[in-house]
Design an enzyme around this catalytic site. Structure first.
Site, PDB file in Angstrom:
ATOM      1  N   SER A 182      28.467 -46.733 -46.309  1.00 22.19           N
ATOM      2  CA  SER A 182      27.315 -47.445 -46.858  1.00 22.19           C
ATOM      3  C   SER A 182      26.995 -48.752 -46.144  1.00 22.19           C
ATOM      4  O   SER A 182      25.869 -49.229 -46.234  1.00 22.19           O
ATOM      5  CB  SER A 182      27.517 -47.692 -48.347  1.00 22.19           C
ATOM      6  N   HIS A 210      25.511 -41.443 -50.029  1.00 19.59           N
ATOM      7  CA  HIS A 210      24.345 -41.784 -49.214  1.00 19.59           C
ATOM      8  C   HIS A 210      23.808 -40.589 -48.425  1.00 19.59           C
ATOM      9  O   HIS A 210      22.885 -40.742 -47.625  1.00 19.59           O
ATOM     10  CB  HIS A 210      24.686 -42.908 -48.232  1.00 19.59           C
ATOM     11  N   LYS A 241      20.681 -42.549 -55.712  1.00 19.72           N
ATOM     12  CA  LYS A 241      20.121 -43.025 -54.447  1.00 19.72           C
ATOM     13  C   LYS A 241      18.908 -42.175 -54.070  1.00 19.72           C
ATOM     14  O   LYS A 241      17.861 -42.326 -54.672  1.00 19.72           O
ATOM     15  CB  LYS A 241      21.218 -43.077 -53.397  1.00 19.72           C
TER      16      LYS A 241
END
Ligand SMILES: *Cc1c(COP(=O)(O)O)cnc(C)c1O
Length: 393
Positions: A182, A210, A241
């Site tokens: 990240s 992610h 996300k």
């Protein structure tokens, strides 16, 4: 009056201020958009994880509204007592198909998915082999499990091998990496780590927070991207996300997921998602499957922005994803650069120790599918100006 027993916290905060690490919360006024208003200033937003723009997608909004109308705002209990709704079960089935696994369990967040899973799987007799840059929720899960934690240098497969070689064959071990890191935006070396896990009989775990919605076919993640299906025992993903909503999930075999239903503490002792959240997550899966243009646009914007940063001469590390760090050195400089950018209409969060190494403080930039070319060009021009003023380039 008694002395304030929390007085020592003021000293801690003072020390953060002296190191340039003290942060005010930026407050968003309105929607989470690529051009948004924070602290009453209109800025190009390079700080959200809203990769595909789904936080405000009409299909997700509609699904949340309809589910809220039909089922109310809360689930009323933890999953294991009275808080399992058909929507929760449907979301788990859909995610299992999407991830090409037997079963999935959904948690309240990616953080609780990691912490709850690692701590349930292992105990103090066991060993965890973990990449140095793995996410905080993995680290907390490792600590909660009380297993021994052996850290290998970031992406260093040989170092991981050396640790594994020194462990007894009968030792239970977990090899764990982020799919996309990240703070660096680079990818875990999945195929080589899967080889190691197979060679040494370790449980293989990948945190793909992610990567879902960003890598692999229709956003299936790094396991799909690297063709590692069937080789990763424990896959973690987030719904917070690219999926644009909130939640985390764990994917794997049916018996593994059944075990988590009985032993993962955040699943057992914390209330399940409101129906509107589960319904919006289902709509997000529909969008991933039927609207490929968002992922295409995300990658087009990513290529454009990375090329621009390289032309300006910034040190952007080894990113391979829409997360691109702009590495500037000391934390004070990163925070100064972030502040000046914000004053001029670009929001790129400064990040310092302990999130990243002391000498590698940075701005973290994340482009999304919904940034316009003009937004990105404006951000590049402004980064160039401020970078030159501060001697970064
Ligand atoms: C963001 C993140 C998480 C936590 O996900 P949430 O759903 O926000 O709790 C876990 N792991 C990694 C690698 C992340 O980047």
């Amino acid at each position: 009056m008694r002395a304030d027993p929390l007085h020592y916290l003021s000293d801690e905060l003072e020390s953060l201020k002296q190191q340039g690490l003290y942060r005010q919360l930026r407050v968003l006024d309105g929607e989470q958009l690529p051009h948004a208003t924070f602290d009453r200033r209109s800025v190009v937003n390079l700080s959200s994880n809203n990769y595909l723009g789904l936080t405000t997608h009409p299909r997700l909004r509609q699904a949340a509204l309809e589910a809220t109308e039909r089922y109310g705002v809360g689930s009323g209990a933890v999953r294991t007592i009275a808080g399992t709704m058909e929507l929760h079960m449907e979301l788990e089935r859909r995610l299992a198909t999407f991830k090409n696994v037997e079963a999935v369990v959904v948690f309240q967040s990616g953080f609780t998915a990691n912490a709850g899973t690692v701590s349930a799987l292992l105990n103090k007799e066991d060993v965890i082999i973990s990449d140095a840059l793995n996410h905080a929720s993995i680290i907390d899960g490792c600590r909660l499990s009380r297993a021994a934690i052996k850290v290998f240098a970031h992406k260093d497969v040989d170092a991981a091998r050396k640790i594994l070689q020194d462990l007894p064959a009968a030792q239970r071990k977990l090899l764990i990496t982020d799919g996309v890191f990240s703070m660096e935006g680079d990818l875990g070396p999945l195929p080589a780590l899967c080889d190691l896990a197979e060679e040494f009989g370790a449980i293989m775990m990948v945190d793909d927070a992610h990567a879902s919605g960003v890598f692999g076919r229709q956003g299936r993640g790094t396991i799909d991207h690297f063709g590692c299906h069937g080789r990763v025992d424990v896959q973690v993903g987030t719904l917070s996300k690219a999926m644009g909503v909130l939640g985390g999930y764990v994917a794997g075999s049916r018996s593994f997921i059944d075990f988590l239903y009985h032993r993962a503490r955040p699943f057992l002792f914390s209330t399940s998602h409101p129906p509107g959240v589960a319904a919006a997550c289902l709509a997000a899966l529909d969008v991933l499957e039927s609207e490929p243009r968002w992922m295409e646009q995300l990658w087009e914007n990513t290529r454009f922005f990375k090329a621009g940063l390289a032309d300006l001469g910034f040190n952007t590390g080894r990113s391979e994803s829409p997360i691109t760090p702009v590495i500037v050195g000391e934390a004070e400089r990163a925070m100064e650069m972030s502040d000046r950018l914000f004053q001029r209409g670009v929001f790129a969060q400064g990040i310092g120790f302990p999130t990243v190494a002391r000498a590698e403080a940075r701005l973290r930039t994340i482009v999304t599918a919904t940034h316009s070319r003009e937004d990105l060009q404006f951000a590049l021009d402004t980064l160039g100006q401020v970078g030159r003023e501060l001697g970064v380039v």
